[in-house]
Motif scaffolding. Structure first.
Motif, PDB file in Angstrom:
ATOM      1  N   HIS A   1      -8.058 -47.880 -13.299  1.00 13.47           N
ATOM      2  CA  HIS A   1      -9.279 -48.164 -14.052  1.00 13.47           C
ATOM      3  C   HIS A   1     -10.146 -49.151 -13.269  1.00 13.47           C
ATOM      4  CE1 HIS A   1      -9.109 -46.328 -18.124  1.00 13.47           C
ATOM      5  NE2 HIS A   1      -7.818 -46.255 -17.865  1.00 13.47           N
ATOM      6  N   TYR A   2      -9.517 -50.203 -12.768  1.00 11.41           N
ATOM      7  CA  TYR A   2     -10.266 -51.203 -12.003  1.00 11.41           C
ATOM      8  C   TYR A   2     -10.798 -50.629 -10.700  1.00 11.41           C
ATOM      9  CZ  TYR A   2      -9.786 -55.243 -14.938  1.00 11.41           C
ATOM     10  OH  TYR A   2      -9.918 -56.120 -15.975  1.00 11.41           O
ATOM     11  N   ARG A   3     -10.000 -49.867  -9.997  1.00  8.07           N
ATOM     12  CA  ARG A   3     -10.430 -49.293  -8.723  1.00  8.07           C
ATOM     13  C   ARG A   3     -11.658 -48.409  -8.912  1.00  8.07           C
ATOM     14  NH1 ARG A   3     -10.176 -44.870  -5.435  1.00  8.07           N
ATOM     15  NH2 ARG A   3      -9.135 -43.550  -6.947  1.00  8.07           N
ATOM     16  N   LEU A   4     -11.676 -47.652 -10.005  1.00  2.90           N
ATOM     17  CA  LEU A   4     -12.751 -46.698 -10.258  1.00  2.90           C
ATOM     18  C   LEU A   4     -13.959 -47.308 -10.974  1.00  2.90           C
ATOM     19  CD1 LEU A   4     -10.524 -43.680 -11.282  1.00  2.90           C
ATOM     20  CD2 LEU A   4     -11.794 -43.963  -9.138  1.00  2.90           C
ATOM     21  N   GLY A   5     -13.832 -48.546 -11.453  1.00  2.00           N
ATOM     22  CA  GLY A   5     -14.942 -49.187 -12.144  1.00  2.00           C
ATOM     23  C   GLY A   5     -15.021 -48.889 -13.626  1.00  2.00           C
ATOM     24  N   SER A   6     -13.943 -48.384 -14.199  1.00  2.00           N
ATOM     25  CA  SER A   6     -13.885 -48.096 -15.630  1.00  2.00           C
ATOM     26  C   SER A   6     -13.978 -49.385 -16.434  1.00  2.00           C
ATOM     27  CB  SER A   6     -12.564 -47.382 -15.936  1.00  2.00           C
ATOM     28  OG  SER A   6     -12.305 -47.382 -17.318  1.00  2.00           O
ATOM     29  N   SER A   7     -14.629 -49.296 -17.585  1.00  2.00           N
ATOM     30  CA  SER A   7     -14.751 -50.482 -18.437  1.00  2.00           C
ATOM     31  C   SER A   7     -14.143 -50.284 -19.823  1.00  2.00           C
ATOM     32  CB  SER A   7     -16.224 -50.874 -18.573  1.00  2.00           C
ATOM     33  OG  SER A   7     -16.968 -49.826 -19.151  1.00  2.00           O
ATOM     34  N   MET A   8     -13.453 -49.159 -20.029  1.00  2.00           N
ATOM     35  CA  MET A   8     -12.833 -48.923 -21.331  1.00  2.00           C
ATOM     36  C   MET A   8     -11.674 -47.940 -21.197  1.00  2.00           C
ATOM     37  SD  MET A   8     -15.774 -46.614 -23.146  1.00  2.00           S
ATOM     38  CE  MET A   8     -17.187 -46.691 -22.063  1.00  2.00           C
ATOM     39  N   ALA A   9     -10.785 -48.003 -22.160  1.00  2.00           N
ATOM     40  CA  ALA A   9      -9.632 -47.104 -22.169  1.00  2.00           C
ATOM     41  C   ALA A   9      -9.225 -46.849 -23.617  1.00  2.00           C
ATOM     42  CB  ALA A   9      -8.468 -47.712 -21.408  1.00  2.00           C
ATOM     43  N   ILE A  10      -8.495 -45.780 -23.797  1.00  2.00           N
ATOM     44  CA  ILE A  10      -7.900 -45.487 -25.096  1.00  2.00           C
ATOM     45  C   ILE A  10      -6.403 -45.706 -24.959  1.00  2.00           C
ATOM     46  CG2 ILE A  10      -7.358 -43.632 -26.736  1.00  2.00           C
ATOM     47  CD1 ILE A  10     -10.108 -42.483 -26.202  1.00  2.00           C
ATOM     48  N   LEU A  11      -5.810 -46.328 -25.954  1.00  2.00           N
ATOM     49  CA  LEU A  11      -4.366 -46.504 -25.955  1.00  2.00           C
ATOM     50  C   LEU A  11      -3.713 -45.176 -26.324  1.00  2.00           C
ATOM     51  CD1 LEU A  11      -4.109 -49.904 -27.852  1.00  2.00           C
ATOM     52  CD2 LEU A  11      -4.156 -49.519 -25.385  1.00  2.00           C
ATOM     53  N   SER A  12      -2.642 -44.855 -25.650  1.00  2.00           N
ATOM     54  CA  SER A  12      -1.938 -43.612 -25.943  1.00  2.00           C
ATOM     55  C   SER A  12      -1.153 -43.739 -27.248  1.00  2.00           C
ATOM     56  CB  SER A  12      -0.992 -43.253 -24.799  1.00  2.00           C
ATOM     57  OG  SER A  12       0.090 -44.158 -24.762  1.00  2.00           O
ATOM     58  N   ARG A  13      -0.770 -42.595 -27.789  1.00  2.00           N
ATOM     59  CA  ARG A  13       0.066 -42.604 -28.999  1.00  2.00           C
ATOM     60  C   ARG A  13       1.377 -43.334 -28.757  1.00  2.00           C
ATOM     61  NH1 ARG A  13      -0.366 -36.623 -29.509  1.00  2.00           N
ATOM     62  NH2 ARG A  13      -2.574 -36.648 -29.150  1.00  2.00           N
ATOM     63  N   SER A  14       1.859 -43.276 -27.526  1.00  2.00           N
ATOM     64  CA  SER A  14       3.131 -43.924 -27.216  1.00  2.00           C
ATOM     65  C   SER A  14       3.023 -45.444 -27.190  1.00  2.00           C
ATOM     66  CB  SER A  14       3.665 -43.428 -25.864  1.00  2.00           C
ATOM     67  OG  SER A  14       2.847 -43.888 -24.803  1.00  2.00           O
ATOM     68  N   PHE A  15       1.808 -45.979 -27.178  1.00  2.00           N
ATOM     69  CA  PHE A  15       1.627 -47.435 -27.174  1.00  2.00           C
ATOM     70  C   PHE A  15       2.345 -48.045 -28.370  1.00  2.00           C
ATOM     71  CE2 PHE A  15      -0.532 -51.462 -27.748  1.00  2.00           C
ATOM     72  CZ  PHE A  15      -0.665 -51.915 -26.445  1.00  2.00           C
ATOM     73  N   CYS A  16       2.202 -47.397 -29.517  1.00  2.00           N
ATOM     74  CA  CYS A  16       2.921 -47.805 -30.722  1.00  2.00           C
ATOM     75  C   CYS A  16       3.093 -46.564 -31.579  1.00  2.00           C
ATOM     76  CB  CYS A  16       2.163 -48.888 -31.485  1.00  2.00           C
ATOM     77  SG  CYS A  16       3.025 -49.436 -32.980  1.00  2.00           S
ATOM     78  N   ASN A  17       4.248 -45.969 -31.499  1.00  2.00           N
ATOM     79  CA  ASN A  17       4.505 -44.736 -32.230  1.00  2.00           C
ATOM     80  C   ASN A  17       4.780 -45.067 -33.694  1.00  2.00           C
ATOM     81  OD1 ASN A  17       5.456 -42.359 -33.344  1.00  2.00           O
ATOM     82  ND2 ASN A  17       6.533 -41.749 -31.486  1.00  2.00           N
ATOM     83  N   THR A  18       3.776 -44.840 -34.536  1.00  2.00           N
ATOM     84  CA  THR A  18       3.914 -45.184 -35.949  1.00  2.00           C
ATOM     85  C   THR A  18       4.760 -44.179 -36.731  1.00  2.00           C
ATOM     86  OG1 THR A  18       1.775 -44.146 -36.421  1.00  2.00           O
ATOM     87  CG2 THR A  18       1.785 -46.535 -36.020  1.00  2.00           C
TER      88      THR A  18
END
Length: 174
Positions: free
Chosen positions: A106-123
């Motif tokens: 993300h940093y290398r490409l200059g991205s300024s946002m991301a979405i957390l994956s479902r696996s970040f916290c599997n409810t």
């Protein structure tokens, strides 16, 4: 979306009542991105890695990160001054492709946002609201700490990109 007209109609319907954030997730959108970026009123763009890789018939969603697709799009978005991001961030030290490596891309490409994956916290697995909150709070804190560290890197990104290419190739070919 697949056409310039669909995007133009969407921008007109929003009519400046909210930010316009496009979700690029079709090969047609990628093919027409130059014409789409000529439209006025695009505030942000997100690249939908999962749907995009499926539409291209690829085996692993991060292949569009290593085959040049995301980088070409990122260059075009930056040239127009449009903030962008792409998704699928797992918790640190988790994910088939390590989240640390993805964040560094993300940093290398200059991205300024991301979405957390479902696996970040599997409810489906974690159902206690306090535990869910703790997972999110500690996970985001870990990501923010990594971001502070990564922000000071300069020459590091290319070796991280090569690592991601190698890991994605291994995963996709399993």
């Amino acid at each position: 979306f697949k056409t310039v007209n669909e995007v133009a109609k969407f921008i007109d319907l929003i009519n400046e009542r909210a930010k316009v954030c496009l979700l690029v997730e079709t090969p047609e959108a990628v093919d027409k991105i130059d014409a789409i970026l000529e439209l006025e009123g695009i505030d942000e763009i997100h690249i939908g890695l999962n749907d995009l890789h499926l539409a291209y018939g690829l085996r692993f969603m991060f292949e569009v990160l290593t085959n040049g697709t995301v980088e070409r799009l990122a260059d075009k978005f930056q040239a127009k001054g449009i903030p962008f991001g792409f998704g699928g961030i797992a918790r640190l030290k988790a994910g088939v492709l390590p989240a640390e490596a993805v964040i560094k891309e993300h940093y290398r490409l200059g991205s300024s946002m991301a979405i957390l994956s479902r696996s970040f916290c599997n409810t489906d697995i974690i159902t206690d609201l306090e535990e869910i909150q703790e997972v999110f709070m500690s996970g985001i804190k870990d990501i923010r700490n990594l971001e502070k560290e990564v922000a000071s890197y300069k020459d590091y990104f290319e070796s991280n990109h090569l690592l991601i290419e190698h890991l994605v190739s291994d995963i996709a070919n399993r």
